[in-house]
Design a protein around this motif. Sequence first.
Motif, PDB file in Angstrom:
ATOM      1  N   SER A   1      -5.319  -5.341   0.343  1.00 34.94           N
ATOM      2  CA  SER A   1      -4.955  -5.187   1.758  1.00 34.94           C
ATOM      3  C   SER A   1      -4.650  -6.521   2.440  1.00 34.94           C
ATOM      4  O   SER A   1      -4.336  -6.552   3.621  1.00 34.94           O
ATOM      5  N   ALA A   2      -4.731  -7.615   1.698  1.00 38.31           N
ATOM      6  CA  ALA A   2      -4.462  -8.938   2.283  1.00 38.31           C
ATOM      7  C   ALA A   2      -3.006  -9.049   2.741  1.00 38.31           C
ATOM      8  O   ALA A   2      -2.096  -8.524   2.095  1.00 38.31           O
ATOM      9  N   VAL A   3      -2.821  -9.722   3.858  1.00 42.43           N
ATOM     10  CA  VAL A   3      -1.474  -9.942   4.397  1.00 42.43           C
ATOM     11  C   VAL A   3      -0.988 -11.298   3.898  1.00 42.43           C
ATOM     12  O   VAL A   3      -1.505 -12.341   4.294  1.00 42.43           O
TER      13      VAL A   3
ATOM     14  N   GLN B   1      -5.175  -7.098   8.152  1.00 37.10           N
ATOM     15  CA  GLN B   1      -5.092  -6.344   6.901  1.00 37.10           C
ATOM     16  C   GLN B   1      -3.836  -5.487   6.901  1.00 37.10           C
ATOM     17  O   GLN B   1      -3.267  -5.203   7.962  1.00 37.10           O
ATOM     18  N   LYS B   2      -3.444  -5.087   5.708  1.00 43.42           N
ATOM     19  CA  LYS B   2      -2.284  -4.225   5.549  1.00 43.42           C
ATOM     20  C   LYS B   2      -2.731  -2.911   4.940  1.00 43.42           C
ATOM     21  O   LYS B   2      -3.493  -2.892   3.978  1.00 43.42           O
ATOM     22  N   SER B   3      -2.274  -1.807   5.531  1.00 46.27           N
ATOM     23  CA  SER B   3      -2.570  -0.480   5.003  1.00 46.27           C
ATOM     24  C   SER B   3      -1.239   0.253   4.843  1.00 46.27           C
ATOM     25  O   SER B   3      -0.651   0.704   5.822  1.00 46.27           O
ATOM     26  N   GLY B   4      -0.750   0.314   3.609  1.00 42.86           N
ATOM     27  CA  GLY B   4       0.577   0.869   3.376  1.00 42.86           C
ATOM     28  C   GLY B   4       1.625  -0.029   4.016  1.00 42.86           C
ATOM     29  O   GLY B   4       1.706  -1.219   3.713  1.00 42.86           O
ATOM     30  N   SER B   5       2.403   0.534   4.939  1.00 47.80           N
ATOM     31  CA  SER B   5       3.408  -0.271   5.652  1.00 47.80           C
ATOM     32  C   SER B   5       2.911  -0.705   7.025  1.00 47.80           C
ATOM     33  O   SER B   5       3.651  -1.296   7.808  1.00 47.80           O
ATOM     34  N   THR B   6       1.642  -0.415   7.329  1.00 48.48           N
ATOM     35  CA  THR B   6       1.066  -0.719   8.643  1.00 48.48           C
ATOM     36  C   THR B   6       0.192  -1.966   8.567  1.00 48.48           C
ATOM     37  O   THR B   6      -0.561  -2.153   7.617  1.00 48.48           O
ATOM     38  N   TYR B   7       0.311  -2.795   9.598  1.00 46.65           N
ATOM     39  CA  TYR B   7      -0.533  -3.987   9.701  1.00 46.65           C
ATOM     40  C   TYR B   7      -1.626  -3.728  10.734  1.00 46.65           C
ATOM     41  O   TYR B   7      -1.367  -3.210  11.817  1.00 46.65           O
ATOM     42  N   ILE B   8      -2.847  -4.085  10.374  1.00 47.67           N
ATOM     43  CA  ILE B   8      -4.010  -3.832  11.238  1.00 47.67           C
ATOM     44  C   ILE B   8      -4.590  -5.166  11.679  1.00 47.67           C
ATOM     45  O   ILE B   8      -4.909  -6.022  10.851  1.00 47.67           O
TER      46      ILE B   8
END
Length: 198
Positions: A43-45, A91-98
């Motif tokens: 999940s690392a950006v 963090q990255k979840s799929g194509s979404t950035y959190i």
Amino acid sequence: LVNSVKTDRQAIQNVISEMLVSNGFSEIMTNSLTSSSFVKNESAVKILNPLSSELDILRDTLMIGGVQAITHNINRKNDDLKFFEFGKSYQKSGSTYIEKEYLSLWMTGNYKSESWDIKSEEVNYFHLKSLVESILARCTNNNYNLTTIEHAHFDYALGFEMNKKNIVKIAQISSAVLKQMECEQKVFYAEIDWDGLI
């Protein structure tokens, strides 16, 4: 209305900052960029064009930057440290950035320095737990449940759960992580989900 919410949130943050400073803490601001050698999850950006391998991803926790600050101070003979930081993790979840905001606390060395009438007392897990409980008491009326947490970064950890969400982690950072970061003292760490709490 939005501005008043932001003002209230900032006011609470100021109260907590003052409380921490009055308890001997110093506020730090660490880099949002860190090294992928410290982060081992999907999940690392990642940065597309990093300036160096030391700063090639966005942090997914504030913990690393605080330990680096502690190591820097210990190397300069400043061993008794209490730090706090309000900052964001990514963090990255799929194509979404959190993007989430946290309040993180670090303690190492002696809780009380030795003087002619006081023996030195080493920082321990319960000093940090007591402080976190004081912060929660000032920020919310909600009850919480304590849970145990297992994480590769921690030798042992405790979670504070509110409304079935883990809001706080308190831990002793693992000796393996400290060795990797060349830190020679025990470090106790708390991570408060500021977005989830306020």
